[in-house]
Design a protein around this motif. Structure first.
Motif, short mmCIF file in Angstrom:
data_model
loop_
_atom_site.label_atom_id
_atom_site.label_comp_id
_atom_site.label_asym_id
_atom_site.label_seq_id
_atom_site.Cartn_x
_atom_site.Cartn_y
_atom_site.Cartn_z
N THR A 3 0.83 -1.20 0.00
CA THR A 3 0.00 0.00 0.00
C THR A 3 0.86 1.25 0.00
O THR A 3 1.87 1.32 0.70
N VAL A 5 0.44 5.60 0.29
CA VAL A 5 -0.39 6.76 0.57
C VAL A 5 0.35 7.97 0.03
O VAL A 5 1.49 8.23 0.43
N TYR A 7 -0.08 12.23 -1.11
CA TYR A 7 -0.92 13.38 -0.74
C TYR A 7 -0.35 14.66 -1.30
O TYR A 7 0.83 14.74 -1.65
N ALA A 18 -2.83 11.67 5.93
CA ALA A 18 -2.05 10.71 5.15
C ALA A 18 -1.06 9.96 6.03
O ALA A 18 -0.91 8.74 5.91
N ILE A 21 -2.97 7.44 8.22
CA ILE A 21 -3.40 6.29 7.42
C ILE A 21 -2.22 5.38 7.13
O ILE A 21 -2.30 4.15 7.30
N ALA A 22 -1.11 5.96 6.70
CA ALA A 22 0.09 5.17 6.38
C ALA A 22 0.58 4.41 7.61
O ALA A 22 0.97 3.25 7.52
N ALA A 27 1.99 1.48 5.54
CA ALA A 27 2.14 1.80 4.12
C ALA A 27 3.26 2.80 3.91
O ALA A 27 3.66 3.53 4.81
N THR A 29 4.53 6.29 2.40
CA THR A 29 3.85 7.57 2.23
C THR A 29 4.77 8.58 1.57
O THR A 29 5.97 8.62 1.87
N ILE A 47 -3.69 5.04 -2.13
CA ILE A 47 -4.54 5.99 -1.41
C ILE A 47 -4.00 7.38 -1.70
O ILE A 47 -2.81 7.66 -1.50
N TYR A 48 -4.87 8.23 -2.22
CA TYR A 48 -4.47 9.61 -2.53
C TYR A 48 -5.29 10.58 -1.69
O TYR A 48 -6.51 10.44 -1.60
N GLY A 49 -4.63 11.56 -1.10
CA GLY A 49 -5.31 12.60 -0.35
C GLY A 49 -4.95 13.98 -0.85
O GLY A 49 -3.78 14.27 -1.10
#
Length: 175
Positions: A3, A5, A7, A18, A21-22, A27, A29, A47-49
């Motif tokens: 994964t 992340v 951003y 971000a 989440i990471a 994940a 980042t 995952i994009y923020g």
């Protein structure tokens, strides 16, 4: 499952989410400036923020313009903004940022961030000042709840971020 992340954050609220989440997903980042599509294709979950800018998600084009290369991945996009979450607002964000086809592959989440005028760049400060003047020139009874809220927080930083707000994203990724 690998994964990533990524951003783009103007004032730090998106970056904070971000990083949370990471951390929860173990994940990698990265700021979007350090990422290419070739890097993304090596991951199973992306995952994009990005923060909202006139209901547009800043930086999301890296995902939307490369959706054909990412269709086989689990794709999450989250946006941050100062306004409380409202279903009609979320639907407007989704429809403005993603085509119907892209919506089949992208799971979207809205996370309440905050507002800090002092962290904006000069151009954004100018635009926010124009917006403030425009809102202040309206009659009180014509103001929306978002406009009233914006006037209330304009001169003082507010941070609505809460780690629990990422729970839905974590659950989605882990299912």
């Amino acid at each position: 499952m690998k994964t990533i992340v990524i951003y783009k954050s103007k004032t730090g609220f998106t970056r904070k989410y971000a990083e949370w989440i990471a951390e929860d997903l173990s994940a990698d980042t990265f700021d979007i400036s350090k990422v290419t599509i070739n890097i993304l294709t090596a991951y199973d979950t992306i995952i994009y923020g990005g923060s909202l800018y006139a209901i547009g998600i800043i930086g999301v084009k890296l995902i939307t313009q490369n959706i054909d290369k990412l269709k086989d991945k689990k794709i999450v996009v989250f946006a941050t903004g100062a306004s409380p979450s409202r279903e009609d607002g979320i639907n407007e964000i989704i429809d403005k940022n993603f085509t119907q086809e892209q919506q089949k592959y992208i799971k979207f989440f809205y996370l309440r961030g905050g507002f800090n005028y002092s962290k904006l760049n000069l151009f954004d400060k100018f635009l926010m000042t124009l917006l403030k003047w425009k809102i202040k020139n309206k009659k009180q009874e014509e103001l929306s709840s978002d406009e009233i809220g914006m006037l209330a927080i304009y001169d003082k930083p507010v941070d609505f971020t809460e780690k629990k707000n990422i729970d839905r994203i974590i659950t989605y990724v882990n299912t």
